[in-house]
Design a protein around this motif. Structure first.
Motif, PDB file in Angstrom:
ATOM      1  N   PRO A  30       0.822  -1.210   0.000  1.00  0.00           N
ATOM      2  CA  PRO A  30       0.000   0.000   0.000  1.00  0.00           C
ATOM      3  C   PRO A  30       0.861   1.268   0.000  1.00  0.00           C
ATOM      4  CG  PRO A  30      -0.769  -1.574   1.659  1.00  0.00           C
ATOM      5  CD  PRO A  30       0.559  -2.075   1.174  1.00  0.00           C
ATOM      6  N   VAL A  31       0.344   2.319  -0.599  1.00  0.00           N
ATOM      7  CA  VAL A  31       0.999   3.620  -0.543  1.00  0.00           C
ATOM      8  C   VAL A  31       1.162   4.049   0.916  1.00  0.00           C
ATOM      9  CG1 VAL A  31       0.620   6.079  -0.991  1.00  0.00           C
ATOM     10  CG2 VAL A  31       0.222   4.421  -2.804  1.00  0.00           C
ATOM     11  N   GLY A  32       2.304   4.656   1.229  1.00  0.00           N
ATOM     12  CA  GLY A  32       2.557   5.130   2.582  1.00  0.00           C
ATOM     13  C   GLY A  32       3.337   4.157   3.428  1.00  0.00           C
ATOM     14  N   TRP A  33       3.393   2.893   3.017  1.00  0.00           N
ATOM     15  CA  TRP A  33       4.209   1.905   3.724  1.00  0.00           C
ATOM     16  C   TRP A  33       5.646   2.027   3.232  1.00  0.00           C
ATOM     17  CZ3 TRP A  33       2.096  -3.133   5.885  1.00  0.00           C
ATOM     18  CH2 TRP A  33       0.745  -3.007   6.234  1.00  0.00           C
ATOM     19  N   VAL A  34       6.618   2.029   4.157  1.00  0.00           N
ATOM     20  CA  VAL A  34       8.024   1.981   3.765  1.00  0.00           C
ATOM     21  C   VAL A  34       8.554   0.582   4.043  1.00  0.00           C
ATOM     22  CG1 VAL A  34       8.473   4.432   4.066  1.00  0.00           C
ATOM     23  CG2 VAL A  34       8.758   2.895   6.010  1.00  0.00           C
ATOM     24  N   MET A  35       9.607   0.231   3.336  1.00  0.00           N
ATOM     25  CA  MET A  35      10.143  -1.113   3.472  1.00  0.00           C
ATOM     26  C   MET A  35      11.648  -1.088   3.255  1.00  0.00           C
ATOM     27  SD  MET A  35       9.471  -3.203  -0.118  1.00  0.00           S
ATOM     28  CE  MET A  35      10.388  -4.588   0.565  1.00  0.00           C
ATOM     29  N   SER A  47       0.084   7.174  -5.688  1.00  0.00           N
ATOM     30  CA  SER A  47      -0.342   6.269  -6.744  1.00  0.00           C
ATOM     31  C   SER A  47      -1.852   6.248  -6.807  1.00  0.00           C
ATOM     32  CB  SER A  47       0.197   4.855  -6.503  1.00  0.00           C
ATOM     33  OG  SER A  47      -0.399   3.924  -7.363  1.00  0.00           O
ATOM     34  N   ALA A  48      -2.398   6.342  -8.011  1.00  0.00           N
ATOM     35  CA  ALA A  48      -3.853   6.315  -8.166  1.00  0.00           C
ATOM     36  C   ALA A  48      -4.442   4.987  -7.733  1.00  0.00           C
ATOM     37  CB  ALA A  48      -4.217   6.607  -9.626  1.00  0.00           C
ATOM     38  N   SER A  49      -3.660   3.920  -7.841  1.00  0.00           N
ATOM     39  CA  SER A  49      -4.149   2.586  -7.460  1.00  0.00           C
ATOM     40  C   SER A  49      -4.104   2.344  -5.960  1.00  0.00           C
ATOM     41  CB  SER A  49      -3.328   1.515  -8.164  1.00  0.00           C
ATOM     42  OG  SER A  49      -1.993   1.499  -7.650  1.00  0.00           O
ATOM     43  N   GLY A  50      -3.402   3.238  -5.226  1.00  0.00           N
ATOM     44  CA  GLY A  50      -3.226   3.020  -3.792  1.00  0.00           C
ATOM     45  C   GLY A  50      -2.133   2.021  -3.467  1.00  0.00           C
ATOM     46  N   LYS A  51      -1.352   1.617  -4.495  1.00  0.00           N
ATOM     47  CA  LYS A  51      -0.291   0.633  -4.307  1.00  0.00           C
ATOM     48  C   LYS A  51       0.995   1.120  -4.971  1.00  0.00           C
ATOM     49  CE  LYS A  51      -3.616  -3.201  -4.604  1.00  0.00           C
ATOM     50  NZ  LYS A  51      -3.969  -4.439  -5.344  1.00  0.00           N
ATOM     51  N   LEU A  52       2.114   0.639  -4.457  1.00  0.00           N
ATOM     52  CA  LEU A  52       3.416   0.905  -5.056  1.00  0.00           C
ATOM     53  C   LEU A  52       4.184  -0.409  -5.159  1.00  0.00           C
ATOM     54  CD1 LEU A  52       4.450   4.111  -3.066  1.00  0.00           C
ATOM     55  CD2 LEU A  52       3.722   4.022  -5.467  1.00  0.00           C
TER      56      LEU A  52
END
Length: 338
Positions: free
Chosen positions: A175-180, A228-233
């Motif tokens: 998800p957008v906003g999660w760092v890894m 991201s428009a999809s809410g995912k990266l």
């Protein structure tokens, strides 16, 4: 030694607590032996209710293989024992090949799989609803050596690991906003990190002090990652000549970074590695805000006393309780009690 190349893709669904993955494994038979079967580790089967184990673990289910294709031929677990197919026995998958793998030849295998990410009491990983440390998550080739052949010991939960070296090309969707962070090198920082985060990370690679790459305010303002428009990266990682590939992620992580000098001569820096720490805000009670400094000293010290640290980064990550203190290539998961 045998060798493999992995091209893996996975997506984490934090609501369902599931990972779905697919990938291609190219396995190189460098031995003088003809191999009619190959073996694959299915480590997540440790968590099946009927699994053999030498410690208590969650029992929420193992890995489900949706597709197994070898040399372009789809295989089934329903095939007879004298036919091409596969059998899963505990944490070991036996693959009976459509044609024997000859010496100095290679084999292409494609997999699709999924599993539920275990709870925080899982050994060496899992999730506690806030942080996710994903280990032993993909079909990994069993070691074939010149002493005993295939090393098909079951994974029982407590014990050490015998793994072959390989190259990895991995894409993780979050998800957008999660760092890894993960084993290896991030190949697409412009696609997943905000300009501010990238600028701070670049500063950390030459810094003498600690750089706060992602802060609590950044999380509140949603400026840690790209949008991201999809809410995912999708994060793209590569690693060469390592024994395993592991990763951790959270929407709550703060990120500190600096660099450790790993080799120098005559006052000149010959090589250095990025040092990162990922932790929850309440980790300051356990001195996680000092962890980047500690990690930098460790890598510098052992580079000086033994030999230069050979990898592009070392990361210490605040993980679920099951992590304990577990080392993976370029990544150490440490459970914290606040």
């Amino acid at each position: 030694q045998q060798y493999a190349r992995y091209r893996l893709e996975a997506e984490l669904n934090p609501v369902l607590k599931r990972i779905t993955g697919r990938g291609r494994v190219v396995y190189f038979n460098r031995s003088p032996d003809t191999l009619p079967v190959v073996y694959v580790q299915a480590y997540q089967n440790l968590f099946r209710p009927d699994a053999k184990r030498n410690q208590q673990t969650p029992r929420l289910g193992g890995i489900d293989f949706d597709k197994v294709v070898v040399g372009g031929k789809a295989l089934s677990d329903l095939a007879k024992a004298d036919e091409p197919g596969y059998t899963v026995n505990g944490t070991i998958m036996e693959i009976r090949l459509p044609a024997p793998l000859l010496p100095r030849d290679s084999l292409v295998m494609d997999f699709q799989w999924q599993f539920r990410v275990q709870s925080e009491t899982a050994p060496r990983g899992g999730q506690d609803g806030e942080v996710w440390f994903i280990s032993y998550w993909y079909p990994q080739m069993v070691v074939y050596d010149d002493v005993n052949g295939w090393q098909t010991d079951q994974y029982l939960g407590r014990g050490e690991f015998y793994m072959g070296y390989a190259d990895y090309d991995v894409k993780i969707t979050l998800p957008v906003g999660w760092v890894m962070d993960a084993t290896g090198t991030l190949e697409n920082p412009a696609d997943v990190l905000s300009p501010q985060t990238r600028a701070r990370l670049d500063s950390a690679r030459t810094a003498t002090g600690i750089v706060h790459v992602v802060t609590e305010q950044d999380k509140a303002d949603s400026v840690a990652t790209a949008s991201s428009a999809s809410g995912k990266l999708t994060w793209h990682w590569t690693a060469r000549d390592v024994r395993d590939f592991d990763w951790g992620t959270s929407p709550r992580y703060l990120w500190d970074a600096t660099r450790a000098v790993t080799d120098s001569a005559n006052g000149q820096v010959l090589s250095s590695s990025l040092i990162s720490t990922f932790y929850r805000p309440e980790g300051v009670r356990s001195y996680w805000d000092e962890a980047a400094r500690y990690a930098r000293h460790s890598v510098w010290f052992y580079s000086r006393k033994l030999w230069p640290y050979p990898y592009p980064h070392m990361t210490a990550m605040d993980g679920p309780d099951g992590c304990g203190g577990m080392e993976f290539p370029m990544l150490t998961c440490i459970s914290g009690t606040y």
